[in-house]
Design a protein around this motif. Structure first.
Motif, PDB file in Angstrom:
ATOM      1  N   LEU A  97      26.722  26.674   5.513  1.00 59.98           N
ATOM      2  CA  LEU A  97      25.661  27.165   6.571  1.00 59.98           C
ATOM      3  C   LEU A  97      25.700  28.654   5.951  1.00 59.98           C
ATOM      4  O   LEU A  97      24.659  29.153   5.890  1.00 59.98           O
ATOM      5  CB  LEU A  97      25.781  26.924   7.968  1.00 59.98           C
ATOM      6  N   GLY A  98      26.673  29.080   5.832  1.00 58.94           N
ATOM      7  CA  GLY A  98      27.103  30.629   5.259  1.00 58.94           C
ATOM      8  C   GLY A  98      28.279  30.831   5.360  1.00 58.94           C
ATOM      9  O   GLY A  98      29.246  30.215   5.926  1.00 58.94           O
ATOM     10  N   ARG A  99      28.576  32.334   5.100  1.00 60.54           N
ATOM     11  CA  ARG A  99      29.845  32.785   4.969  1.00 60.54           C
ATOM     12  C   ARG A  99      29.991  33.881   5.848  1.00 60.54           C
ATOM     13  O   ARG A  99      30.984  34.787   5.857  1.00 60.54           O
ATOM     14  CB  ARG A  99      30.055  33.269   3.515  1.00 60.54           C
ATOM     15  N   ASN A 100      28.943  34.182   6.695  1.00 60.03           N
ATOM     16  CA  ASN A 100      28.887  35.100   7.637  1.00 60.03           C
ATOM     17  C   ASN A 100      28.814  34.404   9.202  1.00 60.03           C
ATOM     18  O   ASN A 100      27.916  33.575   9.297  1.00 60.03           O
ATOM     19  CB  ASN A 100      27.700  35.830   7.407  1.00 60.03           C
ATOM     20  N   ILE A 101      29.721  34.779   9.948  1.00 61.55           N
ATOM     21  CA  ILE A 101      29.708  34.178  11.441  1.00 61.55           C
ATOM     22  C   ILE A 101      28.564  34.222  12.283  1.00 61.55           C
ATOM     23  O   ILE A 101      28.245  33.166  12.693  1.00 61.55           O
ATOM     24  CB  ILE A 101      31.062  34.491  12.108  1.00 61.55           C
ATOM     25  N   ILE A 102      27.957  35.368  11.990  1.00 61.89           N
ATOM     26  CA  ILE A 102      26.652  35.655  12.862  1.00 61.89           C
ATOM     27  C   ILE A 102      25.557  34.594  12.200  1.00 61.89           C
ATOM     28  O   ILE A 102      24.783  33.933  12.969  1.00 61.89           O
ATOM     29  CB  ILE A 102      26.278  37.086  12.533  1.00 61.89           C
ATOM     30  N   ASP A 103      25.509  34.453  10.872  1.00 63.22           N
ATOM     31  CA  ASP A 103      24.541  33.576  10.208  1.00 63.22           C
ATOM     32  C   ASP A 103      24.586  32.036  10.806  1.00 63.22           C
ATOM     33  O   ASP A 103      23.787  31.326  11.209  1.00 63.22           O
ATOM     34  CB  ASP A 103      24.402  33.644   8.838  1.00 63.22           C
ATOM     35  N   ILE A 104      26.023  31.705  10.832  1.00 62.71           N
ATOM     36  CA  ILE A 104      26.232  30.397  11.094  1.00 62.71           C
ATOM     37  C   ILE A 104      26.183  30.098  12.506  1.00 62.71           C
ATOM     38  O   ILE A 104      25.556  29.215  12.902  1.00 62.71           O
ATOM     39  CB  ILE A 104      27.847  30.157  10.787  1.00 62.71           C
ATOM     40  N   LEU A 105      26.180  30.885  13.451  1.00 65.63           N
ATOM     41  CA  LEU A 105      26.163  30.619  15.031  1.00 65.63           C
ATOM     42  C   LEU A 105      24.606  30.739  15.154  1.00 65.63           C
ATOM     43  O   LEU A 105      24.116  29.946  16.063  1.00 65.63           O
ATOM     44  CB  LEU A 105      26.798  31.659  15.866  1.00 65.63           C
ATOM     45  N   THR A 106      23.920  31.663  14.466  1.00 67.08           N
ATOM     46  CA  THR A 106      22.437  31.648  14.435  1.00 67.08           C
ATOM     47  C   THR A 106      21.729  30.308  14.365  1.00 67.08           C
ATOM     48  O   THR A 106      20.954  29.768  15.122  1.00 67.08           O
ATOM     49  CB  THR A 106      21.834  32.792  13.759  1.00 67.08           C
ATOM     50  N   MET A 107      22.374  29.804  13.255  1.00 64.17           N
ATOM     51  CA  MET A 107      21.687  28.395  12.694  1.00 64.17           C
ATOM     52  C   MET A 107      21.915  27.473  14.005  1.00 64.17           C
ATOM     53  O   MET A 107      21.099  26.417  13.997  1.00 64.17           O
ATOM     54  CB  MET A 107      22.116  28.168  11.211  1.00 64.17           C
ATOM     55  N   ILE A 108      23.277  27.276  14.064  1.00 64.06           N
ATOM     56  CA  ILE A 108      23.680  26.277  15.295  1.00 64.06           C
ATOM     57  C   ILE A 108      22.889  26.406  16.359  1.00 64.06           C
ATOM     58  O   ILE A 108      22.480  25.362  16.673  1.00 64.06           O
ATOM     59  CB  ILE A 108      25.242  26.552  15.245  1.00 64.06           C
ATOM     60  N   GLU A 109      22.662  27.735  16.806  1.00 63.84           N
ATOM     61  CA  GLU A 109      21.772  28.048  18.124  1.00 63.84           C
ATOM     62  C   GLU A 109      20.253  27.406  17.876  1.00 63.84           C
ATOM     63  O   GLU A 109      19.727  26.974  18.727  1.00 63.84           O
ATOM     64  CB  GLU A 109      21.998  29.227  18.532  1.00 63.84           C
ATOM     65  N   TYR A 110      19.757  27.689  16.485  1.00 61.92           N
ATOM     66  CA  TYR A 110      18.508  27.214  16.183  1.00 61.92           C
ATOM     67  C   TYR A 110      18.605  25.890  16.372  1.00 61.92           C
ATOM     68  O   TYR A 110      17.375  25.103  16.867  1.00 61.92           O
ATOM     69  CB  TYR A 110      18.099  27.731  15.038  1.00 61.92           C
ATOM     70  N   PHE A 111      19.268  24.871  15.716  1.00 60.21           N
ATOM     71  CA  PHE A 111      19.545  23.435  15.830  1.00 60.21           C
ATOM     72  C   PHE A 111      19.617  23.205  17.240  1.00 60.21           C
ATOM     73  O   PHE A 111      19.024  22.098  17.792  1.00 60.21           O
ATOM     74  CB  PHE A 111      20.552  22.834  14.981  1.00 60.21           C
ATOM     75  N   ASN A 112      20.473  23.664  18.089  1.00 59.30           N
ATOM     76  CA  ASN A 112      20.937  23.332  19.706  1.00 59.30           C
ATOM     77  C   ASN A 112      19.427  23.400  20.173  1.00 59.30           C
ATOM     78  O   ASN A 112      19.178  22.479  21.237  1.00 59.30           O
ATOM     79  CB  ASN A 112      21.778  24.062  20.084  1.00 59.30           C
ATOM     80  N   GLN A 113      18.759  24.380  20.232  1.00 60.21           N
ATOM     81  CA  GLN A 113      17.528  24.853  21.063  1.00 60.21           C
ATOM     82  C   GLN A 113      16.621  23.625  20.614  1.00 60.21           C
ATOM     83  O   GLN A 113      15.610  23.198  21.398  1.00 60.21           O
ATOM     84  CB  GLN A 113      16.835  26.316  20.409  1.00 60.21           C
ATOM     85  N   ARG A 114      16.628  23.087  19.231  1.00 64.45           N
ATOM     86  CA  ARG A 114      15.492  21.964  18.891  1.00 64.45           C
ATOM     87  C   ARG A 114      16.204  20.623  19.151  1.00 64.45           C
ATOM     88  O   ARG A 114      15.533  19.870  18.609  1.00 64.45           O
ATOM     89  CB  ARG A 114      15.099  22.417  17.341  1.00 64.45           C
ATOM     90  N   GLN A 115      17.383  20.351  19.907  1.00 60.30           N
ATOM     91  CA  GLN A 115      17.939  19.420  20.002  1.00 60.30           C
ATOM     92  C   GLN A 115      18.351  18.454  18.907  1.00 60.30           C
ATOM     93  O   GLN A 115      18.069  17.276  18.738  1.00 60.30           O
ATOM     94  CB  GLN A 115      17.308  18.492  21.050  1.00 60.30           C
TER      95      GLN A 115
END
Length: 199
Positions: free
Chosen positions: A69-87
């Motif tokens: 997903l990325g090498r930056n923790i903020i980018d990684i967590l942002t994408m995971i949150e995006y996926f979670n919000q869309r179930q």
């Protein structure tokens, strides 16, 4: 609704086979050859994946490891949150864990482990760049550093990292001349970056 896989390698000459061993389990595979330093949402195939999510075509995504997903923790967590919000259930193969539990409830263990792994990925990248800087510094101190040797070639990954501002301008649709000016590089270098981004 489909189960898909996202694969990323940093350069064209890297083999994706290790990440594609279970290809037959998925209805679609998205393969990016981009640096992990490039934000997920700015990568060519990742953009297609996000578009398919927005169309409601995907309900499960598999990746081999969290640093895809990325090498930056903020980018990684942002994408995971995006996926979670869309179930969208995200499955990370090397830890054998889903981001969402039954009834699409966020998995607290997943978030904790991914946060640790994401920080490790970010630290590894930082350490690599620091070692590179220290090596150059020592070589300069010894008088043996003369810059990149004639005929040597930076990888696509190295070019995108070195000329990050150029890549950003080109992704935003700016002209080659403007990108070169802002990135303080030659027009030829800007053209190389454009070719990498268009792959």
């Amino acid at each position: 609704m489909a189960k898909v896989k996202y694969v990323r390698v940093s350069t064209d000459d890297q083999n994706t086979a290790r990440q594609e061993i279970n290809n037959n389990d998925f209805s679609k595979i998205y393969i990016d050859k981009e640096s992990g330093a490039i934000k997920f949402a700015e990568r060519k195939e990742a953009k297609k994946l996000i578009a398919d999510i927005d169309k409601g075509n995907i309900n499960e995504i598999h990746i081999s490891s969290v640093d895809r997903l990325g090498r930056n923790i903020i980018d990684i967590l942002t994408m995971i949150e995006y996926f979670n919000q869309r179930q969208i259930k995200l499955f990370v193969e090397n830890i054998g864990m889903f981001s969402l539990l039954d009834e699409n409830i966020p998995n607290p263990s997943f978030k904790m482990i991914v946060s640790v792994l994401g920080n490790v990925a970010e630290m590894e990248r930082h350490n690599m760049l620091e070692r590179q800087k220290q090596g150059i510094y020592l070589a300069k101190a010894k008088g043996t550093y003369k810059g990149r040797l004639y005929g040597t070639k930076l990888t696509d990954d190295q070019l995108l990292v070195k000329y990050k501002s150029v890549a950003k301008e080109l992704r935003n649709g700016e002209s080659l001349r403007r990108a070169a000016k802002i990135g303080q590089c030659s027009l030829g270098t800007a053209q190389k970056i454009q070719r990498i981004l268009s792959k």
